[in-house]
Design a protein around this motif. Structure first.
Motif, PDB file in Angstrom:
ATOM      1  N   ARG A  74       0.240  15.793 -12.069  1.00 37.17           N
ATOM      2  CA  ARG A  74      -0.147  14.389 -11.925  1.00 37.17           C
ATOM      3  C   ARG A  74       0.611  13.577 -12.971  1.00 37.17           C
ATOM      4  NH1 ARG A  74      -2.885  14.082  -7.069  1.00 37.17           N
ATOM      5  NH2 ARG A  74      -4.551  15.623  -6.976  1.00 37.17           N
ATOM      6  N   ASP A  96       1.538   9.077  -9.814  1.00 37.04           N
ATOM      7  CA  ASP A  96       0.165   9.017  -9.319  1.00 37.04           C
ATOM      8  C   ASP A  96      -0.569   7.778  -9.814  1.00 37.04           C
ATOM      9  OD1 ASP A  96      -0.268  11.782  -7.963  1.00 37.04           O
ATOM     10  OD2 ASP A  96       0.737  12.249  -9.849  1.00 37.04           O
ATOM     11  N   ASP A  97      -0.077   7.205 -10.915  1.00 33.65           N
ATOM     12  CA  ASP A  97      -0.682   5.990 -11.456  1.00 33.65           C
ATOM     13  C   ASP A  97       0.365   5.303 -12.320  1.00 33.65           C
ATOM     14  OD1 ASP A  97      -2.501   4.012 -12.015  1.00 33.65           O
ATOM     15  OD2 ASP A  97      -3.959   5.313 -13.013  1.00 33.65           O
ATOM     16  N   LEU A 115      -7.281  11.171 -13.111  1.00 33.08           N
ATOM     17  CA  LEU A 115      -6.271  12.053 -12.510  1.00 33.08           C
ATOM     18  C   LEU A 115      -6.645  13.519 -12.689  1.00 33.08           C
ATOM     19  CD1 LEU A 115      -2.915  10.310 -13.560  1.00 33.08           C
ATOM     20  CD2 LEU A 115      -4.054  10.246 -11.342  1.00 33.08           C
TER      21      LEU A 115
END
Length: 221
Positions: A74, A96-97, A115
């Motif tokens: 992640r 993922d972010d 996450l």
């Protein structure tokens, strides 16, 4: 849970290392994109905090290579770029972010927790194995509703075995997931953690939950 911090600012990197280590993560640090790619090639990380603007190689290029090679860690990308197009580019590359600098440390920690509690195979915040459950948000393990009161390493080991249940993990494989590259311990420390974890499981009548496969490693069936 093993985490790689990729950040060229010594001040920010030190702050992240200190905070994330206290949160229970095993952290490595890379100060440029080339070093980051080398870390990702030789280690198996659960999470990566990745700055976009890095010396020698941009973070987004490192991210694209990670995904191209099938890496499933992640990734939380850090950047001073605050335009929608930049966010879209990072997410399309496999992040993922995304969080914009400057940021509040508490927000970054919360995003990482979000996450971390997402298993690769689902969006659940809990792992279960019979009457054994792990709350990924609270980082708490329970047997039949009773807290197991584990140390961070015991918790990390149990979470790993549940995630990889049915797969035999060698002592070296477990060590590489629980300890960072700078650790001075040997992989024999895994035997100690296995022993103390078994003792706590035995208190709930589950001494044989973790099976030793001699010459191969450990498995949770």
């Amino acid at each position: 849970m093993r985490l790689l911090i990729v950040e060229d600012s010594p001040t920010l990197a030190d702050a992240l290392m200190g905070s994330l280590t206290r949160e229970g993560y095993s952290c490595d640090h890379a100060a440029d994109g080339v070093s980051a790619a080398a870390f990702l090639c030789s280690n198996n990380y659960d999470l990566v905090v990745l700055d976009w603007m890095l010396p020698r190689r941009e973070g987004i290029d490192v991210l694209r290579e990670l995904r191209r090679k099938g890496g499933r860690a992640r990734v939380l990308m850090l950047s001073a770029r605050d335009q929608v197009g930049d966010r879209v580019a990072a997410l399309d590359a496999g992040a993922d972010d995304y969080i914009v600098k400057p940021f509040a440390l508490n927000e970054l920690l919360a995003r990482l927790r979000a996450l971390a509690r997402r298993p690769q195979e689902s969006g659940d915040a809990e792992l279960r194995h019979g009457d054994l459950s792990i709350d990924l948000h609270a980082r708490r393990a329970r047997w039949d509703g009773h807290d197991l009161l584990l140390t961070p390493k015991e918790y990390g080991l149990l979470e790993l075995l549940i995630r990889e249940r049915g797969r035999v993990l060698s002592r070296q494989q477990i060590y590489e997931r629980l300890y960072d590259s700078a650790s001075e311990s040997s992989d024999k420390v895994v035997e100690v953690i296995i022993s103390t974890l078994r003792a706590k499981l035995a208190a709930h009548g589950q001494a044989d939950l973790i099976e030793t496969r001699r010459g191969f490693g450990y498995v949770l069936d």
